[in-house]
Design an enzyme around this catalytic site. Structure first.
Site, PDB file in Angstrom:
ATOM      1  CG  HIS A 265      -2.452  -7.480   2.706  1.00  0.00           C
ATOM      2  ND1 HIS A 265      -2.598  -7.741   4.055  1.00  0.00           N
ATOM      3  CD2 HIS A 265      -2.549  -8.677   2.072  1.00  0.00           C
ATOM      4  CE1 HIS A 265      -2.751  -9.050   4.233  1.00  0.00           C
ATOM      5  NE2 HIS A 265      -2.726  -9.633   3.047  1.00  0.00           N
TER       6      HIS A 265
ATOM      7  CB  CYS B  73      -5.954 -10.511   3.093  1.00  0.00           C
ATOM      8  SG  CYS B  73      -5.094 -11.880   2.270  1.00  0.00           S
TER       9      CYS B  73
ATOM     10  CD  GLU C  87      -2.326  -4.622   5.559  1.00  0.00           C
ATOM     11  OE1 GLU C  87      -1.767  -5.738   5.559  1.00  0.00           O
ATOM     12  OE2 GLU C  87      -3.372  -4.386   4.914  1.00  0.00           O
TER      13      GLU C  87
END
Length: 235
Positions: free
Chosen positions: A209, A115, A211
């Protein structure tokens, strides 16, 4: 080299964080980042902001680098006037992470930008950003989900053939590509969702993202590149 390569992950300082009985300044990183690296076979090393002059020495001790998501990049780094919809600047973090990116590129250390990290990779190579974009951050404080399509023949496509549904939260995006970068994934509206440097460099940025999801393919690819990278590139 160890079978657990050291993957540095940039973090950030917050002036006041509360946990237990404490409320103190802290260096923070959402737990999804180190967990993703660990689940992909790497050892996570957290990198709080530091003097940019130390970046090359820090990177020389790493096998791979992740530049994490976070606040908007200060538009002064790419020569633009501030849009009133841009968030407040984070000068210490900007300077540190730009220095880490440049050191990693110079050393040939495998690099994944997430990002904000993708946007900084673009800026570090002379690119610019769109300071406000509708439709990619529908609810404040909540990640959305949308499909991205990868560009055939790119590293991103090799990792994510055809594309994927991804967790996303951003209101800025790549405008003019930085020197040498190619766009390797797009959203349905044409927004650039991934950028990379051509072979033999391993430098990839994604606008989403990972994660916040369970797909390990990107971080497994980073860890594999960290294992395979010649030791001389990190000496």
């Amino acid at each position: 080299m160890s079978s657990q390569p050291f993957i540095g992950i940039s973090t950030y300082f917050e002036a006041s964080v509360k946990w237990g009985v404490w409320e103190l300044p802290a260096a923070l990183l959402p737990a999804g980042y180190p967990r993703l690296v660990q689940a992909s076979g790497g050892s996570a090393v957290m990198l709080p902001p530091d003097d940019p002059a130390h970046a090359a020495q820090v990177v020389s001790r790493l096998d791979g680098l992740v530049i994490a998501g976070g606040p908007d990049v200060d538009p002064r780094w790419y020569g633009a006037a501030r849009d009133p919809r841009s968030g407040p600047p984070a000068p210490e973090r900007d300077a540190w992470e730009l220095a880490l990116i440049r050191a990693a590129l110079e050393a040939g250390t495998p690099l994944l930008g997430i990002c904000r990290g993708m946007q900084l990779l673009n800026v570090a190579l002379g690119g610019t950003l769109v300071q406000h974009l509708e439709g990619h951050m529908d609810t404040v404080g909540a990640f959305g989900q949308h499909p991205v399509t990868t560009v055939p023949g790119t590293r991103c496509a090799a990792v994510l053939p055809g594309g994927s549904d991804v967790p996303a939260y951003h209101h800025q995006a790549v405008d003019r590509l930085g020197e040498g970068l190619v766009a390797s994934a797009h959203a349905a509206d044409g927004t650039v969702e991934a950028v990379e440097l051509p072979q033999p460099a391993w430098a990839l940025g994604v606008q989403w993202h990972p994660e916040m999801g369970t797909d390990l393919r990107l971080t497994r690819a980073l860890v594999a590149a960290a294992v395979e990278a010649p030791a001389l590139t990190r000496s």
